[in-house]
Write a protein that holds these residues in place. Structure first.
Motif, short mmCIF file in Angstrom:
data_model
loop_
_atom_site.label_atom_id
_atom_site.label_comp_id
_atom_site.label_asym_id
_atom_site.label_seq_id
_atom_site.Cartn_x
_atom_site.Cartn_y
_atom_site.Cartn_z
N PRO A 166 0.80 -1.24 0.00
CA PRO A 166 0.00 0.00 0.00
C PRO A 166 0.83 1.28 0.00
CG PRO A 166 -0.90 -1.60 1.55
CD PRO A 166 0.40 -2.14 1.09
N ASP A 167 2.09 1.21 0.45
CA ASP A 167 2.94 2.40 0.50
C ASP A 167 3.80 2.60 -0.75
OD1 ASP A 167 2.04 3.03 3.08
OD2 ASP A 167 3.54 1.73 4.00
N VAL A 168 3.67 1.70 -1.72
CA VAL A 168 4.49 1.77 -2.92
C VAL A 168 4.08 2.97 -3.77
CG1 VAL A 168 4.97 0.65 -5.14
CG2 VAL A 168 5.05 -0.68 -3.02
N LYS A 169 5.08 3.75 -4.21
CA LYS A 169 4.86 4.86 -5.14
C LYS A 169 5.85 4.72 -6.28
CE LYS A 169 3.10 8.07 -1.64
NZ LYS A 169 3.27 9.39 -0.98
N ILE A 170 5.33 4.30 -7.44
CA ILE A 170 6.17 3.98 -8.59
C ILE A 170 6.98 5.19 -9.04
CG2 ILE A 170 6.16 3.19 -10.99
CD1 ILE A 170 5.56 1.01 -9.02
N GLU A 171 6.45 6.40 -8.85
CA GLU A 171 7.17 7.58 -9.33
C GLU A 171 8.52 7.76 -8.65
OE1 GLU A 171 4.00 8.97 -6.32
OE2 GLU A 171 4.16 7.55 -7.99
N ARG A 172 8.77 7.05 -7.55
CA ARG A 172 10.05 7.19 -6.86
C ARG A 172 11.19 6.50 -7.59
NH1 ARG A 172 7.28 6.43 -1.02
NH2 ARG A 172 7.04 8.63 -0.50
N ILE A 173 10.89 5.68 -8.61
CA ILE A 173 11.96 5.05 -9.38
C ILE A 173 12.25 5.82 -10.67
CG2 ILE A 173 11.52 2.77 -8.44
CD1 ILE A 173 10.15 2.05 -11.08
N TYR A 174 11.61 6.98 -10.83
CA TYR A 174 11.90 7.83 -11.98
C TYR A 174 13.05 8.77 -11.64
CZ TYR A 174 7.31 6.26 -13.63
OH TYR A 174 6.23 5.50 -14.02
N PRO A 175 13.88 9.16 -12.60
CA PRO A 175 13.89 8.77 -14.01
C PRO A 175 14.50 7.39 -14.23
CG PRO A 175 15.70 10.25 -13.57
CD PRO A 175 14.92 10.15 -12.29
N ILE A 176 14.02 6.70 -15.24
CA ILE A 176 14.50 5.35 -15.55
C ILE A 176 15.62 5.44 -16.59
CG2 ILE A 176 13.84 3.12 -16.55
CD1 ILE A 176 11.06 3.53 -15.42
N LEU A 177 16.61 4.55 -16.46
CA LEU A 177 17.77 4.47 -17.36
C LEU A 177 18.52 5.80 -17.42
CD1 LEU A 177 16.25 2.38 -20.31
CD2 LEU A 177 17.72 1.59 -18.45
N ASN A 178 18.72 6.37 -16.25
CA ASN A 178 19.45 7.62 -16.16
C ASN A 178 20.87 7.42 -15.61
OD1 ASN A 178 19.41 10.47 -16.53
ND2 ASN A 178 19.29 10.75 -14.32
N THR A 179 21.23 6.15 -15.38
CA THR A 179 22.54 5.83 -14.80
C THR A 179 23.57 5.63 -15.90
OG1 THR A 179 21.44 4.72 -12.96
CG2 THR A 179 23.78 4.25 -13.27
N PRO A 180 24.75 6.24 -15.80
CA PRO A 180 25.81 6.01 -16.80
C PRO A 180 26.15 4.52 -16.90
CG PRO A 180 26.37 7.87 -15.38
CD PRO A 180 25.15 7.23 -14.78
N PHE A 181 26.51 4.10 -18.11
CA PHE A 181 26.76 2.67 -18.35
C PHE A 181 27.84 2.09 -17.44
CE2 PHE A 181 28.98 -0.77 -20.60
CZ PHE A 181 27.93 -1.68 -20.72
N PRO A 182 28.98 2.76 -17.22
CA PRO A 182 29.99 2.18 -16.31
C PRO A 182 29.45 1.95 -14.90
CG PRO A 182 30.95 3.95 -17.60
CD PRO A 182 29.48 4.01 -17.85
N ASP A 183 28.66 2.89 -14.39
CA ASP A 183 28.08 2.71 -13.06
C ASP A 183 27.09 1.57 -13.03
OD1 ASP A 183 29.59 4.82 -12.18
OD2 ASP A 183 27.98 6.30 -12.34
N MET A 184 26.29 1.46 -14.10
CA MET A 184 25.32 0.36 -14.17
C MET A 184 26.04 -0.99 -14.24
SD MET A 184 22.20 -0.72 -14.26
CE MET A 184 21.06 0.58 -14.73
N LEU A 185 27.10 -1.05 -15.04
CA LEU A 185 27.86 -2.30 -15.16
C LEU A 185 28.49 -2.70 -13.83
CD1 LEU A 185 28.75 -4.40 -17.26
CD2 LEU A 185 30.82 -3.04 -17.63
N HIS A 186 29.03 -1.73 -13.11
CA HIS A 186 29.62 -2.00 -11.80
C HIS A 186 28.56 -2.48 -10.82
CE1 HIS A 186 31.19 -0.91 -7.76
NE2 HIS A 186 32.31 -1.38 -8.26
#
Length: 370
Positions: A166-186
């Motif tokens: 009941p406390d989930v708010k999807i907007e808190r995971i925005y923006p999506i795919l905003n992480t640089p590729f090296p950081d995501m890979l790590h």
């Protein structure tokens, strides 16, 4: 000489595998993953599950070189006395440090979140007593205990997940795919090797499982469930607390449990989360304890590993205090190096074992044909 007389069933191996994967990760996984990928941590977590299972597949393949032998015996058999001995010693060092670290994590969690006025040494001593008691009873008893505690563990974890929706708010995971590729890979590497890499402790358990046709499939299934559970906790942490608090709260899952509030009646169930964490961390720690004493006995060619239990218990008690100055040190400093250890013991060494084994096997076949 077979130093471990106990045998566990496939079902018991599944329970122990699930506890080993989740272990202390139930509390620290959200902070560890969110630090690198922030709002995209849930994507990194999903990608890490199949890659983590591939790492487990590699470890199982290495174990199946000779399913009746532990990694200590396999290292000596495949790599020879000196190189194999060095690899065996390296595994033993990791098992000892890991067991000590988990005891320290139990101490710090209990002293900072629940028993704030209790000296850490008391909590550490109580943990060591329980570990020694469980190990003295044997691997088969630990497997049966895992079966007994698993329903409580699953119930508490499911309660936490369901009551937080009941406390989930999807907007808190925005923006999506905003992480640089090296950081995501790590972060993906972190998600693969931090939880799944520590299944290398099963190198010391797998030979004592009563094998069936579905044993490996059952192990993968239990680890898949564990990986999904960890990433559900991560997703809830991101959507309930937000990326900032998930990153900066070391015990994010415990904070999540404090947020449960159903009609101002059902609330403050963090004791359930603490119980879930303690159950899983206990079984993970005792397996690393068992791996060290059994492996040491095998390397030194002793007749039994049981005389080592009490001396090693004192060693773990001291090391768990010396391993870090305070909780801040191992929150900030240890994880980045720990991933390298997991990569070495879950990927590099098993891969080397497989390569050397197949090379030697092919050379022997060629010699026989000529």
């Amino acid at each position: 000489m077979n130093l471990e007389k106990d045998r566990i069933s496939t079902a018991q191996m599944m329970m122990l595998g699930l506890f080993s994967l989740i272990g202390e990760m139930a509390l620290v996984y959200p902070a560890a993953i969110t630090t690198g990928a922030h709002e995209d941590a849930w994507i990194a977590g999903i990608i890490s599950i199949p890659l983590g299972l591939a790492i487990v597949k590699l470890m199982v393949s290495a174990s199946n070189i000779d399913p009746t032998k532990t990694i200590i015996e396999l290292s000596l058999q495949v790599l020879g006395k000196w190189v194999g001995g060095a690899v065996a010693l390296s595994y033993l060092f990791f098992y000892l440090i890991a067991a000590s670290t988990y005891v320290r994590e139990i101490e710090d969690f209990m002293c900072t979140q629940i028993y704030e006025a209790t000296p850490g040494g008391v909590i550490r001593f109580m943990a060591i007593v329980l570990l020694v008691y469980g190990l003295r009873l044997g691997l088969e008893t630990l497997g049966r205990a895992a079966q007994i505690f698993f329903p409580f563990f699953a119930f508490f974890l499911i309660c936490l997940i369901v009551l937080l929706f009941p406390d989930v708010k999807i907007e808190r995971i925005y923006p999506i795919l905003n992480t640089p590729f090296p950081d995501m890979l790590h972060t993906i590497m972190f998600g693969v090797f931090y939880p799944f890499g520590e299944i290398c402790v099963f190198f010391m358990v797998y030979p004592y499982v009563r094998k069936q046709s579905n044993t490996n499939r059952s192990l993968f299934f239990s680890l898949l469930i564990g990986g999904v559970a960890l990433n559900l906790i991560l997703f809830l942490s991101l959507t309930v607390l937000g990326a900032y608090f998930s990153e900066h709260e070391f015990y994010a899952a415990y904070i999540l449990a404090q947020r449960v509030n159903i009609a101002n009646f059902l609330q403050r169930i963090e004791a359930l989360m603490a119980t879930t964490w303690i159950i899983s961390t206990y079984f993970k720690t005792v397996l690393f304890f068992h791996a060290f004493v059994l492996g040491t006995a095998q390397l030194l060619k002793l007749k039994s590993y049981r005389p080592l239990i009490f001396p090693v218990a004192f060693m773990i008690y001291g090391l768990s205090h010396l391993i870090a100055k305070d909780i801040i040190f191992y929150v900030k400093e240890i994880p980045s190096y720990w991933v390298d250890w997991d990569l070495t013991y879950a990927f590099a060494f098993p891969l080397i074992l497989l390569i050397v084994y197949h090379i030697r096997k092919r050379i022997n076949q060629n010699n026989q044909t000529t």
